[in-house]
Design a protein around this motif. Structure first.
Motif, mmCIF file in Angstrom:
data_model
loop_
_atom_site.group_PDB
_atom_site.id
_atom_site.type_symbol
_atom_site.label_atom_id
_atom_site.label_comp_id
_atom_site.label_asym_id
_atom_site.label_seq_id
_atom_site.Cartn_x
_atom_site.Cartn_y
_atom_site.Cartn_z
ATOM 1 N N GLU A 1 0.899 17.960 -9.337
ATOM 2 C CA GLU A 1 1.643 16.767 -9.049
ATOM 3 C C GLU A 1 2.267 16.900 -7.584
ATOM 4 O O GLU A 1 2.872 15.944 -6.972
ATOM 5 N N ARG A 2 2.238 17.812 -6.912
ATOM 6 C CA ARG A 2 2.703 18.145 -5.383
ATOM 7 C C ARG A 2 1.845 17.488 -4.563
ATOM 8 O O ARG A 2 2.005 17.533 -3.413
ATOM 9 N N ILE A 3 0.361 17.223 -4.935
ATOM 10 C CA ILE A 3 -0.673 16.743 -3.891
ATOM 11 C C ILE A 3 -0.350 15.475 -3.841
ATOM 12 O O ILE A 3 -0.345 14.533 -4.906
ATOM 13 N N ALA A 4 0.208 14.876 -2.752
ATOM 14 C CA ALA A 4 0.416 13.424 -2.450
ATOM 15 C C ALA A 4 -0.568 12.601 -2.800
ATOM 16 O O ALA A 4 -1.824 12.860 -2.269
ATOM 17 N N GLN A 5 -0.646 11.359 -3.213
ATOM 18 C CA GLN A 5 -1.445 10.451 -3.712
ATOM 19 C C GLN A 5 -1.380 9.320 -2.992
ATOM 20 O O GLN A 5 -2.324 8.497 -2.707
ATOM 21 N N ILE B 1 -7.617 12.972 -3.691
ATOM 22 C CA ILE B 1 -6.849 11.635 -3.823
ATOM 23 C C ILE B 1 -7.459 10.624 -4.875
ATOM 24 O O ILE B 1 -8.914 10.623 -4.784
ATOM 25 N N ASP B 2 -6.809 10.537 -5.733
ATOM 26 C CA ASP B 2 -7.274 9.447 -6.896
ATOM 27 C C ASP B 2 -7.524 7.904 -5.939
ATOM 28 O O ASP B 2 -6.140 7.342 -5.882
ATOM 29 N N ALA B 3 -8.587 7.501 -5.753
ATOM 30 C CA ALA B 3 -8.892 6.422 -5.029
ATOM 31 C C ALA B 3 -8.684 5.299 -5.899
ATOM 32 O O ALA B 3 -9.796 4.352 -6.107
ATOM 33 N N GLY B 4 -7.424 5.003 -6.511
ATOM 34 C CA GLY B 4 -7.364 3.886 -7.232
ATOM 35 C C GLY B 4 -7.095 2.571 -6.704
ATOM 36 O O GLY B 4 -7.514 1.523 -7.056
ATOM 37 N N ASP B 5 -6.690 2.485 -5.646
ATOM 38 C CA ASP B 5 -6.545 1.233 -4.697
ATOM 39 C C ASP B 5 -7.818 0.894 -4.162
ATOM 40 O O ASP B 5 -8.820 1.340 -4.122
ATOM 41 N N SER B 6 -7.952 -0.432 -3.612
ATOM 42 C CA SER B 6 -8.864 -1.058 -2.863
ATOM 43 C C SER B 6 -9.426 -0.418 -1.804
ATOM 44 O O SER B 6 -8.596 0.264 -1.034
ATOM 45 N N ASP B 7 -10.676 -0.551 -1.633
ATOM 46 C CA ASP B 7 -11.103 0.077 -0.017
ATOM 47 C C ASP B 7 -10.350 -0.545 1.136
ATOM 48 O O ASP B 7 -10.103 0.012 1.980
ATOM 49 N N GLU B 8 -10.066 -1.869 0.661
ATOM 50 C CA GLU B 8 -9.479 -2.708 1.886
ATOM 51 C C GLU B 8 -7.956 -2.254 2.331
ATOM 52 O O GLU B 8 -7.510 -1.777 3.252
ATOM 53 N N THR B 9 -7.330 -1.599 1.154
ATOM 54 C CA THR B 9 -5.951 -0.832 1.300
ATOM 55 C C THR B 9 -6.258 0.399 1.998
ATOM 56 O O THR B 9 -5.292 0.900 2.832
ATOM 57 N N TRP B 10 -7.233 1.305 1.558
ATOM 58 C CA TRP B 10 -7.112 2.580 2.043
ATOM 59 C C TRP B 10 -7.794 2.269 3.648
ATOM 60 O O TRP B 10 -7.385 3.311 4.498
ATOM 61 N N ARG B 11 -8.476 1.383 4.142
ATOM 62 C CA ARG B 11 -8.909 1.275 5.248
ATOM 63 C C ARG B 11 -7.792 0.998 6.367
ATOM 64 O O ARG B 11 -7.864 1.370 7.424
ATOM 65 N N GLU B 12 -6.642 0.733 6.067
ATOM 66 C CA GLU B 12 -5.423 0.449 6.690
ATOM 67 C C GLU B 12 -4.899 1.927 6.601
ATOM 68 O O GLU B 12 -4.051 2.315 7.674
ATOM 69 N N ARG B 13 -4.612 2.412 5.290
ATOM 70 C CA ARG B 13 -3.552 3.449 5.026
ATOM 71 C C ARG B 13 -4.125 4.734 5.539
ATOM 72 O O ARG B 13 -3.436 5.496 6.013
ATOM 73 N N TYR B 14 -5.325 4.961 5.408
ATOM 74 C CA TYR B 14 -6.065 6.125 5.841
ATOM 75 C C TYR B 14 -6.794 6.069 7.196
ATOM 76 O O TYR B 14 -7.828 6.385 7.545
ATOM 77 N N GLN B 15 -5.828 5.740 8.206
ATOM 78 C CA GLN B 15 -6.044 5.600 9.329
ATOM 79 C C GLN B 15 -4.944 5.394 10.186
ATOM 80 O O GLN B 15 -3.834 5.103 9.838
ATOM 81 N N THR B 16 -4.880 6.529 11.430
ATOM 82 C CA THR B 16 -3.533 6.235 12.300
ATOM 83 C C THR B 16 -3.648 4.918 12.746
ATOM 84 O O THR B 16 -4.556 4.193 13.214
ATOM 85 N N VAL B 17 -2.203 4.662 13.505
ATOM 86 C CA VAL B 17 -2.093 3.325 14.056
ATOM 87 C C VAL B 17 -2.781 3.232 15.406
ATOM 88 O O VAL B 17 -2.801 2.070 15.984
ATOM 89 N N TYR B 18 -2.993 4.585 15.937
ATOM 90 C CA TYR B 18 -3.572 4.504 17.363
ATOM 91 C C TYR B 18 -4.917 4.880 17.228
ATOM 92 O O TYR B 18 -5.734 5.085 18.424
#
Length: 352
Positions: A17-21, A160-177
């Motif tokens: 449970e300490r592994i951030a999802q 990581i439990d990839a429960g969200d949509s790929d579109e969500t991860w394409r923004e979140r799993y990416q640095t802003v720069y």
């Protein structure tokens, strides 16, 4: 110094449970542990401008994660479909002159039953070789890169439990720069930055410069045998003359260099002379930084909390010192810090 003994002394049990999802929202609200000669302190990532100073040089890895995970199909008949699925994790484009262009290394699942021909969407690939680590060489009839957004998904870490949509991860799993496509894993220390935080650092007078190291799938590989037997996968890096010059001027003038992430450290140390001078250029690196390896360029390191038994845990121990890292990880476990790619962060001072 015996790296195997260091790794054993740094071993710890991490409750699942300490592994951030999910990442902190907003990004810069993640916790930040400051680790240095003065001991430990607990801050929030958005406090970073209070911990840096004008003239510091902040060096980012601007590599962008590509949609490298593709569900391919085996043909029933030449050019046909229906022969079963094969999961393809594209690693990187390879230069193999005897095979021509458009050749990629890739992990296949299942690999042994993948056959000699795969279709990734409407794009045919031949399996033309096997690398020592089990990765396959795929030869495409055309450049596949422009089509990955259409046929691929972001390759999230296996924990990581990839429960969200790929579109969500394409923004979140990416640095802003992120700018230069090529990684199959995010340079995760940079996930905590926001445009507002970068603007505040600019206003403080912190210099920002970028390099590129395309993160490979080997970043997930734990050390399963002895440290001496562990093989690091080669990763491509590039450092511009502008970035190298800014770092070298800062070092000459006694200003601090702050590396954002272990990938930035690996690129800098791969390019540096023994005196810490950084050379511009590009190439492949399989550098393995372990305790006893001098870290010559960065003075500070921003990094996340890493996997027990990993190459990255050895790297931060080499950078900050085993005793500091042991104290920091004990504190992180006791204080409820979140671990791994989407978890909390540390600001480490280089040990003596």
């Amino acid at each position: 110094m015996n790296p195997d003994a260091v790794l054993a002394r740094l071993a710890f049990d991490l409750p699942p449970e300490r592994i951030a999802q999910t990442g902190a929202e907003p990004r810069d609200s993640a916790r930040l542990m400051v680790v240095g000669e003065a001991g430990l302190s607990h801050r929030v990532f958005r406090d970073l401008p209070e911990l840096l100073r004008a003239g510091d040089v902040l060096v980012f890895n601007e590599s962008r994660v590509i949609p490298a995970r593709v569900m391919a199909r085996k043909p029933v008949t030449p050019g046909g479909f229906g022969g079963g699925q094969v999961e393809v994790l594209l690693l990187r484009e390879e230069a193999v002159p005897e095979l021509g262009g458009n050749v990629w290394s890739a992990y296949l699942k299942p690999a042994k039953r993948a056959g000699k021909e795969l279709w990734l969407g409407q794009h045919r690939a031949e399996v033309v070789g096997v690398l020592p680590d089990g990765a396959r060489l795929l030869r495409f009839g055309r450049d596949i890169k422009p089509h990955l957004d259409e046929i691929g998904r972001l390759p999230l870490p296996p924990y990581i439990d990839a429960g969200d949509s790929d579109e969500t991860w394409r923004e979140r799993y990416q640095t802003v720069y992120a700018r230069t496509p090529g990684s199959v894993a995010a340079p995760t220390a940079g996930l905590h930055f926001t445009p507002d935080l970068l603007a505040r650092l600019d206003a403080l007078g912190v210099e920002r410069h970028a390099l590129t190291l395309h993160v490979g799938a080997g970043t997930f590989r734990p050390i399963t045998g002895s440290v001496a037997e562990h093989v690091m996968h080669a990763e491509r890096y590039a450092i511009s003359e502008e970035t190298a010059g800014a770092i070298n001027r800062a070092k000459a003038e006694g200003r601090r260099v702050v590396a954002v992430g272990t990938t930035t450290v690996r690129a800098l140390e791969s390019s540096a002379n023994e005196d810490g001078t950084v050379n511009p250029g590009e190439g492949d690196t399989s550098i393995f930084i372990t305790p006893g390896t001098p870290v010559r360029v960065p003075d500070l390191l921003i990094t996340n909390l890493h996997l027990p038994g990993s190459t990255l845990l050895l790297l931060v121990a080499a950078f900050a010192g085993e005793a500091r890292i042991k104290a920091a990880y004990d504190a992180a476990l006791a204080e409820g810090y979140r671990f791994y790619s989407l978890g909390d962060a540390m600001l480490l001072e280089r040990g003596l």
